[in-house]
Design a protein around this motif. Structure first.
Motif, PDB file in Angstrom:
ATOM      1  N   GLY A 140       1.079  -1.748  -0.048  1.00  0.00           N
ATOM      2  CA  GLY A 140       0.272  -0.082   0.226  1.00  0.00           C
ATOM      3  C   GLY A 140       0.709   1.097  -0.060  1.00  0.00           C
ATOM      4  O   GLY A 140       0.348   2.308   0.234  1.00  0.00           O
ATOM      5  N   MET A 141       2.476   0.974   0.284  1.00  0.00           N
ATOM      6  CA  MET A 141       3.260   2.507   0.104  1.00  0.00           C
ATOM      7  C   MET A 141       3.182   2.965  -1.054  1.00  0.00           C
ATOM      8  O   MET A 141       3.128   2.509  -2.282  1.00  0.00           O
ATOM      9  N   VAL A 142       2.540   4.645  -1.437  1.00  0.00           N
ATOM     10  CA  VAL A 142       2.854   5.046  -2.311  1.00  0.00           C
ATOM     11  C   VAL A 142       4.415   6.344  -2.662  1.00  0.00           C
ATOM     12  O   VAL A 142       4.008   7.488  -2.035  1.00  0.00           O
ATOM     13  N   LEU A 143       4.735   5.867  -3.747  1.00  0.00           N
ATOM     14  CA  LEU A 143       5.968   6.178  -3.865  1.00  0.00           C
ATOM     15  C   LEU A 143       5.885   7.911  -4.065  1.00  0.00           C
ATOM     16  O   LEU A 143       5.525   9.181  -4.202  1.00  0.00           O
ATOM     17  N   VAL A 144       4.840   7.846  -5.359  1.00  0.00           N
ATOM     18  CA  VAL A 144       4.386   8.780  -6.222  1.00  0.00           C
ATOM     19  C   VAL A 144       3.234   8.633  -6.478  1.00  0.00           C
ATOM     20  O   VAL A 144       2.490   8.065  -7.397  1.00  0.00           O
ATOM     21  N   PRO A 145       2.646   9.355  -6.037  1.00  0.00           N
ATOM     22  CA  PRO A 145       0.713   9.863  -5.712  1.00  0.00           C
ATOM     23  C   PRO A 145       0.229   9.804  -6.973  1.00  0.00           C
ATOM     24  O   PRO A 145      -0.502   9.358  -7.767  1.00  0.00           O
ATOM     25  N   SER A 146       0.624  10.783  -7.605  1.00  0.00           N
ATOM     26  CA  SER A 146       0.069  11.841  -9.256  1.00  0.00           C
ATOM     27  C   SER A 146       0.353  11.146 -10.860  1.00  0.00           C
ATOM     28  O   SER A 146       0.371  11.411 -11.377  1.00  0.00           O
TER      29      SER A 146
END
Length: 376
Positions: free
Chosen positions: A270-276
């Protein structure tokens, strides 16, 4: 080094530097959400939508499969594909094994020439990338049955990656969705230029260094935690100068520890390094990491783990259709987790909607970010 372990590299690098408690709390929440989401995805599979997505009669549809036979569940996937094709009244699938020399390029081409309307990549992100690179620009669809440890592309498109039978069903019968690819031109020391394709994240600097230098013996004993040991040895390395130009903007020079070109932004757990970063928005996200000390890495960890949307000075994220990165000195580079050697420059271009993929479940629109030059 497995090609689909890019996410663990970044998680381990930051974890050995900052507060692990933040990750533990976040993962507990995300794990419950992930289980609920997977159950909803499995429940939402409908035969009617699958039929509408594939106007060919079943007896006219040929499925190709490129399988990494070194993976534990390879035999089970082959069995499931045969069963699914038989039950649907389709001809027997064309099964081909990848190899260390060729992760799937030639096999995919053979499947296309045989008349396959979908080619399934059964393996890790390296197998997926090889199949996708061959199919890009055609109307032949990519199906994904993830067998790696990271499975980053499968995670980003919303596949129920822990359920092989559901993934096989999506690969063969799932609805079609067009996704972007990144076309990369890598300039090598000495002047040679190589052409590559990225589906997830390509980058130079720290991430490539860690993947090249992780000790195999320690990896066998400690799994993904071995990346933490390599990360600890490399994370405080010297920053290097890169000059970045987005689209038609003015070039800007930065001292970075790492530079990423992201088509997707989610990692494991569930880790989001680059949300966009979205796989179908017609943009890539250029990410510059400029940390000077451990506190800066802690800030990057907090932004990643807690999904802060606002910019922080040591992690700059901007969107573009083309990105040119020129290194002041040769820099190690990786593509979707595969180390590919040193580069002196990279030209990256988004090719919107060039790849047809079956079973995509998630696509979120994001407005373009301001140009990189506005940070100066």
């Amino acid at each position: 080094m497995s090609a689909d372990e890019l996410g663990w590299v970044w998680i381990s690098i930051t974890a050995v530097i900052a507060v692990l408690l933040v990750i533990v709390v976040r993962l507990a929440v995300v794990a419950q959400h992930q289980r609920s989401r997977i159950a909803e995805l499995e429940h939402s599979i409908e035969v009617a939508s699958a039929v509408a997505a594939h106007p060919k009669k079943p007896e006219e549809r040929l499925v190709g499969v490129v399988v990494n036979v070194t993976k534990d569940d390879a035999d089970e996937v082959v069995r499931l594909v045969h069963t699914s094709c038989s039950q649907a009244g389709m001809p027997a699938p064309l099964i081909m094994a990848s190899s260390a020399e060729d992760p799937g390029y030639l096999m995919t081409q053979r499947a296309v020439e045989a008349g396959a309307d979908v080619v399934i990549a059964a393996g890790g992100d390296g197998t997926v990338r090889a199949v996708a690179a061959t199919l890009a620009g055609s109307e032949v669809a990519l199906g994904v049955v993830p067998l790696g440890t990271g499975n980053l592309f499968a995670r980003n498109i919303g596949l129920p990656y822990q359920d092989l039978e559901a993934c096989v069903d999506e690969a063969i019968h799932g609805q079609s969705h067009r996704v972007d690819t990144l076309h990369l031109r890598l300039q090598r020391p000495g002047g040679r230029t190589d052409e590559e394709v990225s589906l997830v994240i390509a980058g130079g600097g720290l991430d490539a260094e860690v993947m090249e230098d992780t000790r195999d013996v320690l990896k066998q004993r400690a799994g993904w935690l071995a990346y933490g040991e390599a990360g600890l040895r490399h994370v405080m390395g010297a920053r290097k100068s890169v000059t970045v130009r987005l689209d038609d903007g003015e070039p800007a020079t930065f001292r970075v520890r790492s530079v990423l070109l992201a088509n997707c932004g989610s990692l494991q757990a569930g880790m989001v390094l680059v949300p966009s970063a979205k796989f179908d928005d017609g943009h890539m996200d250029t990410v510059l990491f400029t940390p000077r000390h451990a506190l800066d890495w802690a800030r990057i960890l907090a932004k990643t783990a807690l999904r802060f949307s606002s910019d922080i000075p040591v992690m700059k994220v901007r969107q573009a259709r083309t990105t040119r990165v020129t290194m002041a000195e040769p820099m190690p580079f990786q593509i979707d987790g595969d180390p590919v050697g040193e580069v002196t420059a990279v030209h990256a271009e988004v090719v919107p909607g060039t790849l047809v993929v079956h079973g995509v479940k998630r696509a979120v629109e994001q407005p373009p970010q301001p140009a990189l030059r506005e940070l100066d």
